[in-house]
Design an enzyme around this catalytic site. Structure first.
Site, PDB file in Angstrom:
ATOM      1  N   SER A  79       0.797  -1.236   0.000  1.00 39.00           N
ATOM      2  CA  SER A  79       0.000   0.000   0.000  1.00 39.00           C
ATOM      3  C   SER A  79       0.822   1.276   0.000  1.00 39.00           C
ATOM      4  CB  SER A  79      -0.942   0.010   1.209  1.00 39.00           C
ATOM      5  OG  SER A  79      -0.213   0.179   2.416  1.00 39.00           O
ATOM      6  N   LYS A 147       0.397   4.496   6.770  1.00 42.31           N
ATOM      7  CA  LYS A 147      -0.285   5.318   5.771  1.00 42.31           C
ATOM      8  C   LYS A 147       0.239   6.756   5.858  1.00 42.31           C
ATOM      9  CE  LYS A 147      -3.093   1.813   4.916  1.00 42.31           C
ATOM     10  NZ  LYS A 147      -2.901   0.979   3.715  1.00 42.31           N
TER      11      LYS A 147
END
Length: 284
Positions: A79, A147
């Site tokens: 990710s 993230k």
């Protein structure tokens, strides 16, 4: 006429004749053979005891450093590509968020699972000896998410402008320096089945104490976008927000593999974002 002196010219004091001089009272202990060796031996612990002591100190220091200052993690998924690749080893510092410091837009953060965000593969932690070492900070930890912070308290995030860029409080963000190559019309395309147009959505204002986060590999990241409710979803049983209290710290270095070692810092692209959204941008 002469006087015959029968006594000495300087008679001695009474009682002093033939008395030996007093000796100084000195106590001298003779050193027994081998005493110097015993003293020397008492100053040094046996090697095995020194080793245990040093190991104990090292473990305490490792736990203190991990708890309060720096902790190692590994990247659990794709990710955050291309900057961070699956199984990369990273260092996270915690000092920036001490004493009321909060994550800023653009920070790459590590945080605990808000609930149902981790896939089975991402939720794996080290096993055996590696798991024990990770608990004391001597091995990278798993079971967390990595993230990038896109929105903080009060922000409104919109996708997208005519160039496919996301807007935070009306300010477009040029993310070309760190995003994976775009696969679609915009930089924040929604996952299929989200119930909204892939590049036409707005969310916010971000509630107090919450964050809106996204991965850099937007088509391979189940981030805040993935947990947004569709406009017609009632009741809404999920939330795109990450509680700031779940944040462990800010990623500041990629340390392994050695060939890709680098510092990780906050991009300048977020510097021009205004603190408040423009009037009329509240999607509610």
């Amino acid at each position: 006429m002469t006087n015959d002196a029968s006594g000495p010219e300087h008679p001695e004091e009474p009682g002093s004749q033939d008395q030996p001089a007093p000796e100084a009272s000195v106590s001298v202990e003779e050193a027994a053979p081998g005493d110097s060796e015993d003293t020397s031996e008492k100053k040094h612990l046996p090697v095995w005891q020194e080793s245990i002591l040093l190991l104990g100190i090292a473990l305490v220091l490792a736990i203190v450093i991990k708890t309060f200052f720096v902790q190692a993690f590994y990247i659990p998924s794709q990710s955050m590509e291309p900057g961070l690749i699956e199984n990369d080893r990273i260092l996270v510092q915690k000092v920036s968020y001490w004493f009321g410091g909060d994550p800023q837009r653009g920070d790459v953060i590590v945080f605990k699972d808000p609930g149902g965000w981790l896939s089975a593969e991402e939720d794996k932690s080290p096993t055996g000896v590696a798991n024990w070492l990770s608990k004391i900070g001597l091995y990278p930890t798993g079971g967390h998410l990595v993230k990038r912070v896109i929105g903080t308290e009060g922000d409104v995030i919109k996708c997208c402008d005519d160039q496919g860029r996301i807007l935070v409080n009306g300010q477009p963000i040029d993310e070309d320096d760190f995003l994976a190559k775009r696969e679609g019309e915009c930089d924040a395309v929604l996952p299929s089945g989200a119930g909204q147009k892939p590049c036409d959505w707005t969310v916010g204002p971000v509630p107090e104490g919450k964050l809106f986060v996204m991965g850099d590999n937007r088509t391979q990241s189940a981030d805040s976008r993935y947990h947004m409710c569709a406009p017609d979803q009632d009741p809404c049983t999920q939330s795109p927000w990450v509680d700031a209290d779940l944040v462990v710290g800010k990623v500041f270095s990629l340390v392994w593999p050695q060939s890709r070692w680098t510092w990780i810092s906050r991009p300048d692209d977020f510097d021009d974002v205004p603190d408040t959204p423009p009037a009329g941008s509240d999607p509610s």
